[in-house]
Design an enzyme around this catalytic site. Structure first.
Site: not given
Length: 202
Positions: A54, A144, A146
């Site tokens: 990001c 993202h 994660e």
């Protein structure tokens, strides 16, 4: 520090980023860029493993001569479909996700033009640059990898207007953490680490 580290990860910035118009956050952003740019450029020059997520991806693009744009048409907040490009399908880091997969997104700034030599690995309907390979040791992601749906819910409680719409907030399973695991395993491989150690000591 750099020669004793296998991999660097540049992550998000929070609610304010390149799109901020608040003088306080603009000043903070400029300080961050000043501090991070040298690390990114050294990583690029010396083939040091670096992953940007990001904002981390955006600042990598900025440091290496690419272009960013603040566009409501390209912004995404929620869970969206990500599709691999032909180049992305050849990358082992995506081995545990399909050609199209679900991922958490939350950005108002987007990458508009990549630094020379970069390869687009994934895209979405709204934002055509979702994952990028800068070099053999540098990768960047707009989405993202994660985050899960639960993480998305927690973010909407922190950041006003994070989600694009109700549909984007619906529960959808994501398996993108495997991408990060594959990257970390790639750069933590003993043969790769020993090779980098030799190059640093020579």
């Amino acid at each position: 520090v750099m020669k004793n580290t296998d991999i660097f990860i540049l992550s998000g910035w929070g609610e304010a980023g390149y799109e901020s118009k608040d003088p306080y956050w603009i000043k903070k952003l400029n300080v961050a860029r000043e501090r991070i740019f040298p690390l990114i450029r050294k990583a690029h020059k010396d083939s040091i493993p670096l992953i940007g997520i990001c904002f981390g991806f955006q600042v990598m693009v900025d440091a290496l001569g690419g272009e960013l744009v603040v566009s409501s048409e390209m912004s995404e907040g929620g869970i969206f479909d990500i599709s691999l490009t032909p180049a992305g399908r050849k990358e082992k880091i995506f081995s545990k996700v399909g050609d199209t997969f679900k991922a958490v997104l939350g950005h108002k700034t987007s990458v508009n033009r990549l630094p020379e030599g970069s390869i687009i690995l994934a895209k979405s309907i709204r934002c055509p640059i979702q994952a990028v390979k800068f070099t053999q040791t540098m990768y960047g992601f707009t989405f993202h990898p994660e985050l899960t749906h639960q993480d998305l819910i927690e973010r909407t409680n922190l950041y006003e207007g994070y989600a694009s719409n109700d549909e984007a907030m619906k529960y959808q399973e994501t398996a993108t953490n495997s991408i990060l695991i594959n990257l970390i395993e790639k750069f933590s491989d003993s043969s790769f680490v020993s090779q980098k150690t030799r190059s640093f000591s020579s």
